[in-house]
Motif scaffolding. Structure first.
Motif, PDB file in Angstrom:
ATOM      1  N   ALA A  42     -12.655 -49.096  15.761  1.00  0.00           N
ATOM      2  CA  ALA A  42     -13.423 -49.488  16.938  1.00  0.00           C
ATOM      3  C   ALA A  42     -14.530 -50.462  16.571  1.00  0.00           C
ATOM      4  N   GLY A  43     -14.724 -51.450  17.420  1.00  0.00           N
ATOM      5  CA  GLY A  43     -15.802 -52.407  17.211  1.00  0.00           C
ATOM      6  C   GLY A  43     -16.085 -53.150  18.504  1.00  0.00           C
ATOM      7  N   PRO A  44     -17.245 -53.784  18.599  1.00  0.00           N
ATOM      8  CA  PRO A  44     -17.634 -54.457  19.841  1.00  0.00           C
ATOM      9  C   PRO A  44     -16.961 -55.821  20.004  1.00  0.00           C
ATOM     10  N   THR A  45     -16.620 -56.149  21.229  1.00  0.00           N
ATOM     11  CA  THR A  45     -16.017 -57.435  21.550  1.00  0.00           C
ATOM     12  C   THR A  45     -17.054 -58.539  21.672  1.00  0.00           C
ATOM     13  N   LEU A  46     -18.220 -58.217  22.235  1.00  0.00           N
ATOM     14  CA  LEU A  46     -19.183 -59.253  22.605  1.00  0.00           C
ATOM     15  C   LEU A  46     -19.588 -60.160  21.438  1.00  0.00           C
ATOM     16  N   PRO A  47     -19.902 -59.642  20.245  1.00  0.00           N
ATOM     17  CA  PRO A  47     -20.281 -60.561  19.164  1.00  0.00           C
ATOM     18  C   PRO A  47     -19.188 -61.567  18.816  1.00  0.00           C
ATOM     19  N   HIS A  48     -17.922 -61.141  18.879  1.00  0.00           N
ATOM     20  CA  HIS A  48     -16.816 -62.062  18.602  1.00  0.00           C
ATOM     21  C   HIS A  48     -16.699 -63.106  19.714  1.00  0.00           C
ATOM     22  N   ALA A  49     -16.879 -62.667  20.955  1.00  0.00           N
ATOM     23  CA  ALA A  49     -16.836 -63.614  22.073  1.00  0.00           C
ATOM     24  C   ALA A  49     -17.983 -64.615  21.980  1.00  0.00           C
ATOM     25  N   THR A  70     -18.022 -62.863  30.025  1.00  0.00           N
ATOM     26  CA  THR A  70     -16.755 -62.829  30.761  1.00  0.00           C
ATOM     27  C   THR A  70     -15.605 -62.422  29.852  1.00  0.00           C
ATOM     28  N   ILE A  71     -15.545 -62.989  28.663  1.00  0.00           N
ATOM     29  CA  ILE A  71     -14.476 -62.641  27.725  1.00  0.00           C
ATOM     30  C   ILE A  71     -14.574 -61.164  27.326  1.00  0.00           C
ATOM     31  N   ALA A  72     -15.788 -60.692  27.065  1.00  0.00           N
ATOM     32  CA  ALA A  72     -15.960 -59.288  26.670  1.00  0.00           C
ATOM     33  C   ALA A  72     -15.528 -58.342  27.779  1.00  0.00           C
ATOM     34  N   TRP A  73     -15.889 -58.651  29.017  1.00  0.00           N
ATOM     35  CA  TRP A  73     -15.472 -57.794  30.125  1.00  0.00           C
ATOM     36  C   TRP A  73     -13.956 -57.845  30.316  1.00  0.00           C
ATOM     37  N   ALA A  74     -13.360 -59.029  30.179  1.00  0.00           N
ATOM     38  CA  ALA A  74     -11.909 -59.130  30.344  1.00  0.00           C
ATOM     39  C   ALA A  74     -11.178 -58.281  29.309  1.00  0.00           C
ATOM     40  N   VAL A  75     -11.620 -58.325  28.062  1.00  0.00           N
ATOM     41  CA  VAL A  75     -10.999 -57.505  27.024  1.00  0.00           C
ATOM     42  C   VAL A  75     -11.203 -56.023  27.333  1.00  0.00           C
ATOM     43  N   ALA A 106      -2.905 -65.481  33.160  1.00  0.00           N
ATOM     44  CA  ALA A 106      -4.210 -65.558  32.496  1.00  0.00           C
ATOM     45  C   ALA A 106      -5.289 -65.989  33.478  1.00  0.00           C
ATOM     46  N   GLU A 107      -4.974 -66.939  34.343  1.00  0.00           N
ATOM     47  CA  GLU A 107      -5.940 -67.373  35.350  1.00  0.00           C
ATOM     48  C   GLU A 107      -6.297 -66.232  36.281  1.00  0.00           C
ATOM     49  N   ALA A 108      -5.276 -65.436  36.687  1.00  0.00           N
ATOM     50  CA  ALA A 108      -5.535 -64.302  37.577  1.00  0.00           C
ATOM     51  C   ALA A 108      -6.395 -63.246  36.886  1.00  0.00           C
ATOM     52  N   VAL A 109      -6.170 -63.015  35.592  1.00  0.00           N
ATOM     53  CA  VAL A 109      -6.971 -62.040  34.844  1.00  0.00           C
ATOM     54  C   VAL A 109      -8.428 -62.473  34.805  1.00  0.00           C
ATOM     55  N   VAL A 110      -8.676 -63.741  34.537  1.00  0.00           N
ATOM     56  CA  VAL A 110     -10.048 -64.235  34.476  1.00  0.00           C
ATOM     57  C   VAL A 110     -10.703 -64.178  35.856  1.00  0.00           C
ATOM     58  N   THR A 111      -9.967 -64.555  36.885  1.00  0.00           N
ATOM     59  CA  THR A 111     -10.520 -64.527  38.238  1.00  0.00           C
ATOM     60  C   THR A 111     -10.889 -63.105  38.651  1.00  0.00           C
ATOM     61  N   GLU A 112     -10.020 -62.157  38.336  1.00  0.00           N
ATOM     62  CA  GLU A 112     -10.290 -60.763  38.681  1.00  0.00           C
ATOM     63  C   GLU A 112     -11.444 -60.197  37.862  1.00  0.00           C
ATOM     64  N   THR A 113     -11.531 -60.576  36.598  1.00  0.00           N
ATOM     65  CA  THR A 113     -12.663 -60.138  35.777  1.00  0.00           C
ATOM     66  C   THR A 113     -13.971 -60.643  36.361  1.00  0.00           C
ATOM     67  N   GLN A 145     -13.775 -71.152  32.652  1.00  0.00           N
ATOM     68  CA  GLN A 145     -12.555 -70.397  32.966  1.00  0.00           C
ATOM     69  C   GLN A 145     -11.425 -70.767  32.015  1.00  0.00           C
ATOM     70  N   LEU A 146     -11.318 -72.049  31.680  1.00  0.00           N
ATOM     71  CA  LEU A 146     -10.298 -72.460  30.717  1.00  0.00           C
ATOM     72  C   LEU A 146     -10.539 -71.782  29.372  1.00  0.00           C
ATOM     73  N   GLU A 147     -11.781 -71.758  28.931  1.00  0.00           N
ATOM     74  CA  GLU A 147     -12.091 -71.127  27.645  1.00  0.00           C
ATOM     75  C   GLU A 147     -11.711 -69.650  27.652  1.00  0.00           C
ATOM     76  N   ALA A 148     -12.061 -68.934  28.705  1.00  0.00           N
ATOM     77  CA  ALA A 148     -11.722 -67.516  28.776  1.00  0.00           C
ATOM     78  C   ALA A 148     -10.206 -67.323  28.776  1.00  0.00           C
ATOM     79  N   ARG A 149      -9.479 -68.154  29.517  1.00  0.00           N
ATOM     80  CA  ARG A 149      -8.015 -68.032  29.548  1.00  0.00           C
ATOM     81  C   ARG A 149      -7.416 -68.255  28.162  1.00  0.00           C
ATOM     82  N   VAL A 150      -7.863 -69.301  27.503  1.00  0.00           N
ATOM     83  CA  VAL A 150      -7.312 -69.624  26.184  1.00  0.00           C
ATOM     84  C   VAL A 150      -7.587 -68.496  25.188  1.00  0.00           C
TER      85      VAL A 150
END
Length: 450
Positions: free
Chosen positions: A135-142, A268-273, A294-301, A384-389
């Motif tokens: 287990a580890g945090p997502t936010l620092p990597h994002a 946004t990336i941390a919440w999506a993960v 991927a676009e739908a995942v980011v939009t919903e996040t 949004q592009l960055e989060a999708r990628v």
């Protein structure tokens, strides 16, 4: 002031109590106020009074209203200690429109495909460093990915001492300014609590010097006209009179992109993960490269966890909203946390269901993570592009599991809403050829404070 121009009713708690509740649990605070007072109510915290709006029709009136009456820059004045005053976010009126025409072009068109390659490479570099099996945090990597992208796409820098030093200075300033102690000082003293605070100003001075030095060197670079990073494009931009942006204006624009883009995109990336970790089927659809997913995942996040809870406008004259005349000087605040969760708009609004946005564009007055109208964030497509990628690269290599069965509640880093425990997950290598086969049925992910 017209006699009938008044503020609506709102919570009667003391100002300090409202500030604490808003700071600790913004979703619960606004939801409780809405249940008691309806879709328009007044919130008071130290240094700010907001007329919060949750009705899409009223929000549409604000976002499409006359920008000469509805000032966004003045309403966001609290951000000036970090990003200065001479930037697109804090300018108003005709000056804002002129600046927007100068700054917008790099964030649209064919340049996005160039940025996509930078984003994918940055994601892969950080994924190589992300430990698996524990287990580890997502936010620092994002945050590391977002910073890498900004250095390359905005500043045109690669690996090296200049990038390392800028990153060190930025993290030092942000960690200090966004610490609980400084946020408390800011809450009760406003921006002057930071602007006049000697330790903070001593920290900002080296960052300013580094950015201004970079601007000066780039302005005299022989290959300036051939470069495609955003700093170079800003230096090449000319207004209708042929005048370039002053160095200080470029500095403020760069700090805005650096601070705002780095923090909000990482959140946004941390919440999506966080949400994907609880939905294996959604991960497998990402790994399979399903078009539009991927676009739908980011939009919903961004619907469930917009990076900032409010869109603010300061009224320069009395203005009618939702059938009520509000006085000049009031700050109207469409609330993303409320309208995004409205059951009149979304079925089962607390659930993470990206399919609700497959092939469907969200409404301009019901989906507000980037504001709206003439003040809509120019970096929306970039973010949004960055989060999708990043999510596509992550899902192609790993399966993500939650570190805890309980969803994380909302935490804060300044005004940005982040996972309270920074999005703790466990990464496991994805077996080749297993993107869709054997996919588990999706767990119905519901957010706390629905």
């Amino acid at each position: 002031m017209p006699a009938d121009a008044t503020l609506p009713r709102g919570p009667r708690l003391p100002v300090a109590a409202q500030a604490v509740w808003y700071g600790v649990d913004p979703q619960g605070f606004f939801a409780a106020a809405r249940r008691r007072h309806g879709d328009m109510f007044t919130v008071r915290i130290p240094g700010a009074t907001w007329v919060v709006l949750a009705d899409p029709a009223a929000i549409r009136e604000v976002l499409s209203g006359d920008p000469a009456v509805l000032w966004s820059g003045e309403a966001n004045e609290s951000l000036r200690p970090l990003i200065g005053r001479r930037n697109l976010l804090l300018l108003d009126g005709a000056e804002h429109l002129r600046r927007r025409r100068l700054v917008l072009p790099p964030f649209h068109g064919e340049r996005m495909q160039t940025y996509r390659e930078l984003m994918a490479a940055a994601a892969d570099r950080e994924l190589d460093r992300w430990p698996t099996g524990r287990a580890g945090p997502t936010l620092p990597h994002a945050q590391a990915i977002a910073f890498d992208v900004i250095m390359r796409a905005i500043f045109g820098l690669g690996d090296g001492p200049e990038t390392d030093e800028l990153g060190r200075l930025l993290r030092r300033v942000l960690d200090y300014a966004l610490s609980p102690r400084m946020m408390l000082r800011f809450a009760f003293q406003g921006p002057e609590g930071l602007v006049g605070h000697a330790p903070f100003e001593r920290m900002v001075a080296p960052l300013d010097a580094a950015v201004l030095g970079m601007i000066a060197r780039r302005r005299s670079a022989p290959d300036l006209a051939e470069r495609d990073d955003i700093l170079s494009l800003l230096l090449l931009a000319r207004d209708e009179d042929g005048a370039p942006l002053a160095d200080r204006d470029v500095r403020d624009e760069l700090l805005t992109l650096l601070v705002a883009g780095h923090e909000t995109t990482a959140a946004t990336i941390a919440w999506a993960v966080h949400f994907l970790a609880r939905d294996r089927a959604a991960q497998d659809r990402l790994a399979a490269g399903e078009p539009g997913w991927a676009e739908a995942v980011v939009t919903e996040t961004l619907r469930l966890r917009p990076p900032v809870p409010l869109v603010v406008r300061r009224l320069k004259a009395p203005f009618a909203v939702g059938g009520r005349l509000l006085p000049a000087g009031a700050t109207v605040a469409p609330c993303a946390l409320l309208v995004h969760r409205d059951p009149r708009i979304h079925r089962d609004p607390a659930a993470f269901r990206p399919e609700r946005f497959m092939g469907i564009r969200p409404g301009s007055s019901t989906w507000l993570p980037f504001g709206g109208g003439v003040r809509r964030c120019i970096g929306a497509a970039f973010a949004q592009l960055e989060a999708r990628v990043v999510l596509e690269r992550l899902a192609a290599r790993y399966v993500v599991r939650p570190a805890s069965s309980r969803p994380e509640r909302i935490g804060r880093r300044g005004i940005v809403l982040i996972p309270h425990r920074r999005g703790r997950v466990v990464l496991e290598p994805r077996m080749p050829g297993r993107q869709a086969a054997g996919a588990a049925q999706p767990e119905l992910v519901r957010c706390r404070n629905p």
